[in-house]
Design a protein around this motif. Structure first.
Motif, mmCIF file in Angstrom:
data_model
loop_
_atom_site.group_PDB
_atom_site.id
_atom_site.type_symbol
_atom_site.label_atom_id
_atom_site.label_comp_id
_atom_site.label_asym_id
_atom_site.label_seq_id
_atom_site.Cartn_x
_atom_site.Cartn_y
_atom_site.Cartn_z
ATOM 1 N N PRO A 1 8.855 8.458 50.101
ATOM 2 C CA PRO A 1 8.067 7.272 50.477
ATOM 3 C C PRO A 1 6.774 7.589 51.219
ATOM 4 O O PRO A 1 5.762 6.922 50.997
ATOM 5 N N SER A 2 6.792 8.584 52.096
ATOM 6 C CA SER A 2 5.581 8.881 52.862
ATOM 7 C C SER A 2 4.465 9.416 51.967
ATOM 8 O O SER A 2 3.298 9.002 52.085
ATOM 9 N N ILE A 3 4.810 10.315 51.046
ATOM 10 C CA ILE A 3 3.812 10.856 50.113
ATOM 11 C C ILE A 3 3.340 9.765 49.152
ATOM 12 O O ILE A 3 2.153 9.662 48.833
ATOM 13 N N ALA A 4 4.283 8.947 48.689
ATOM 14 C CA ALA A 4 3.936 7.857 47.765
ATOM 15 C C ALA A 4 2.988 6.864 48.422
ATOM 16 O O ALA A 4 2.047 6.371 47.781
ATOM 17 N N ALA A 5 3.202 6.565 49.713
ATOM 18 C CA ALA A 5 2.326 5.623 50.420
ATOM 19 C C ALA A 5 0.894 6.147 50.487
ATOM 20 O O ALA A 5 -0.071 5.391 50.293
ATOM 21 N N LYS A 6 0.737 7.449 50.739
ATOM 22 C CA LYS A 6 -0.605 8.043 50.768
ATOM 23 C C LYS A 6 -1.259 8.001 49.384
ATOM 24 O O LYS A 6 -2.451 7.720 49.263
ATOM 25 N N ALA A 7 -0.459 8.277 48.346
ATOM 26 C CA ALA A 7 -0.993 8.251 46.981
ATOM 27 C C ALA A 7 -1.405 6.837 46.586
ATOM 28 O O ALA A 7 -2.445 6.636 45.946
ATOM 29 N N PHE A 8 -0.616 5.849 46.978
ATOM 30 C CA PHE A 8 -0.973 4.452 46.686
ATOM 31 C C PHE A 8 -2.243 4.051 47.436
ATOM 32 O O PHE A 8 -3.052 3.260 46.916
ATOM 33 N N SER A 9 -2.429 4.566 48.642
ATOM 34 C CA SER A 9 -3.656 4.271 49.394
ATOM 35 C C SER A 9 -4.882 4.835 48.682
ATOM 36 O O SER A 9 -5.934 4.181 48.617
ATOM 37 N N VAL A 10 -4.748 6.049 48.138
ATOM 38 C CA VAL A 10 -5.844 6.630 47.359
ATOM 39 C C VAL A 10 -6.129 5.786 46.132
ATOM 40 O O VAL A 10 -7.296 5.537 45.784
ATOM 41 N N TRP A 11 -5.060 5.339 45.465
ATOM 42 C CA TRP A 11 -5.255 4.505 44.271
ATOM 43 C C TRP A 11 -5.940 3.188 44.615
ATOM 44 O O TRP A 11 -6.792 2.712 43.849
ATOM 45 N N ASN A 12 -5.586 2.582 45.743
ATOM 46 C CA ASN A 12 -6.229 1.322 46.143
ATOM 47 C C ASN A 12 -7.741 1.476 46.238
ATOM 48 O O ASN A 12 -8.500 0.615 45.774
ATOM 49 N N THR A 13 -8.170 2.592 46.826
ATOM 50 C CA THR A 13 -9.610 2.843 46.943
ATOM 51 C C THR A 13 -10.236 3.118 45.579
ATOM 52 O O THR A 13 -11.298 2.552 45.245
ATOM 53 N N LEU A 14 -9.593 3.962 44.791
ATOM 54 C CA LEU A 14 -10.128 4.297 43.472
ATOM 55 C C LEU A 14 -10.195 3.079 42.561
ATOM 56 O O LEU A 14 -11.129 2.948 41.762
ATOM 57 N N PHE A 15 -9.224 2.200 42.678
ATOM 58 C CA PHE A 15 -9.195 1.012 41.822
ATOM 59 C C PHE A 15 -10.438 0.156 42.056
ATOM 60 O O PHE A 15 -11.112 -0.264 41.102
ATOM 61 N N VAL A 16 -10.746 -0.124 43.310
ATOM 62 C CA VAL A 16 -11.908 -0.960 43.628
ATOM 63 C C VAL A 16 -13.202 -0.260 43.221
ATOM 64 O O VAL A 16 -14.109 -0.876 42.632
ATOM 65 N N VAL A 17 -13.313 1.045 43.513
ATOM 66 C CA VAL A 17 -14.515 1.798 43.144
ATOM 67 C C VAL A 17 -14.706 1.810 41.632
ATOM 68 O O VAL A 17 -15.832 1.659 41.122
ATOM 69 N N THR A 18 -13.606 1.967 40.880
ATOM 70 C CA THR A 18 -13.679 1.980 39.412
ATOM 71 C C THR A 18 -14.154 0.647 38.871
ATOM 72 O O THR A 18 -14.961 0.593 37.930
ATOM 73 N N ARG A 19 -13.654 -0.449 39.443
ATOM 74 C CA ARG A 19 -14.092 -1.771 38.986
ATOM 75 C C ARG A 19 -15.595 -1.962 39.217
ATOM 76 O O ARG A 19 -16.311 -2.464 38.356
ATOM 77 N N LEU A 20 -16.069 -1.572 40.391
ATOM 78 C CA LEU A 20 -17.495 -1.719 40.697
ATOM 79 C C LEU A 20 -18.344 -0.813 39.808
ATOM 80 O O LEU A 20 -19.396 -1.241 39.303
#
Length: 338
Positions: free
Chosen positions: A205-224
């Motif tokens: 869970p701890s590693i997954a939470a960090k990976a999901f945080s990276v994805w959250n940022t990448l998702f918004v940047v990719t859309r823009l």
């Protein structure tokens, strides 16, 4: 390949609509291709190949990992989906990135609309789009082969259809350079998402939470980034191109922007619902803790009252002299405590 079946097999296997005459080819020059109806035969053939590859990956890779993780049936279905998509996205990102580099699109934005609509594709460029359409088309029969639950089908059919329609439209209308860049950006972000999802299934869970945080940022940047590239191509780059009408430009831009806004809306809705759920659970936990504290105080008060009542009852049962003695002792004890 047998000589007698070569003409028939080439219809399905080879790339068609050659734009470079064979007699004009020079040493080291790549053959280029355009789009056409014969590409449908190639898409059909590679769709069948996709079904076979899907089965091989499932049996020899994912099933073996799945048995070691001891997942529930619900998690098994999601694990299979993420495992298949992760492998596809990794290959597509590496392949698409190589094509972007070879086509000179990495540091030259104007190349996205240069020479439109006479955009010829190299073999790997064209083959990339054939495989893309074949992959998303193969997702429909996989719903049956993978025995996907009925309640999970609408979501998978929806995203497979969106991919297939948008890629096919971009391919048919020769917006392949823009589509290539948008796909690589989107697939790169989705790769991180499915990596995080698989880590979550592996009980990290701890590693997954960090990976999901990276994805959250990448998702918004990719859309823009996707919106910026689309506006630069359709609104500015093709503005002086007489071969493309205003309606086509606006329709293409509206389609891409609408899709990005739709994904952002779903992304924000998901995170807002999770935040509301977390707030509700926190409030419930605090209310339960407060109630438990009040119940504990009430229990102590009841125990004290019961003890006092028991003592008074015991005193009332004593003779009158003993009652007076007991009362005086209690009064002295109370006075000392003060």
């Amino acid at each position: 390949m047998f000589q007698t079946t070569q003409p028939l097999a080439s219809i399905f296997i080879a790339m068609h609509h050659n734009a470079t005459p064979v007699e004009e080819l020079t040493y080291g020059q790549e053959m280029t291709y355009t789009t056409g109806l014969k590409d449908l035969w190639a898409v059909f053939f590679y769709t069948l190949i996709g079904v076979v590859v899907h089965a091989v990956i499932q049996e020899y890779i994912l099933d073996k990992i799945k048995t070691k993780l001891h997942l529930s049936k619900v998690k098994q279905s999601k694990f299979n989906e993420s495992g298949q998509l992760l492998l596809f996205y990794v290959v597509a990102v590496l392949w698409g990135g190589d094509v972007i580099f070879r086509e000179g699109l990495l540091f030259n934005v104007s190349a996205l609309w240069r020479d439109y609509p006479n955009i010829a594709m190299t073999f790997m460029f064209k083959f990339f789009f054939i495989v893309q359409m074949a992959y998303w088309l193969h997702c429909y029969p996989e719903l049956y082969f993978q025995k996907v639950k009925r309640e999970d089908m609408p979501a998978r059919i929806t995203y497979a259809t969106i991919y297939l329609v948008t890629i096919a439209a971009a391919y048919a209308m020769n917006f392949t350079r823009l589509a290539l860049c948008l796909l690589v950006l989107h697939y790169a972000a989705e790769t991180v998402f499915h990596v995080a999802r698989l880590i979550h299934f592996a009980d990290k869970p701890s590693i997954a939470a960090k990976a999901f945080s990276v994805w959250n940022t990448l998702f918004v940047v990719t859309r823009l980034a996707s919106i910026i590239l689309s506006v630069s191509t359709f609104w500015f780059g093709l503005a002086d191109n007489e071969s493309v009408s205003f309606v086509v430009r606006v329709s293409g831009l509206a389609a891409v922007v609408s899709l990005q806004v739709y994904m952002l809306q779903r992304f924000l809705t998901f995170h807002l619902s999770r935040r509301r759920e977390a707030s509700r659970l926190t409030a419930t936990a605090e209310a339960e803790a407060k109630k438990a504290k009040q119940d504990k105080k009430a229990k102590k008060a009841r125990e004290a009252a019961s003890k006092k009542s028991t003592e008074e009852k015991e005193i009332s049962e004593l003779p009158e002299v003993d009652q007076n003695t007991s009362k005086s002792l209690r009064q002295r004890g109370a006075a000392k405590s003060k």
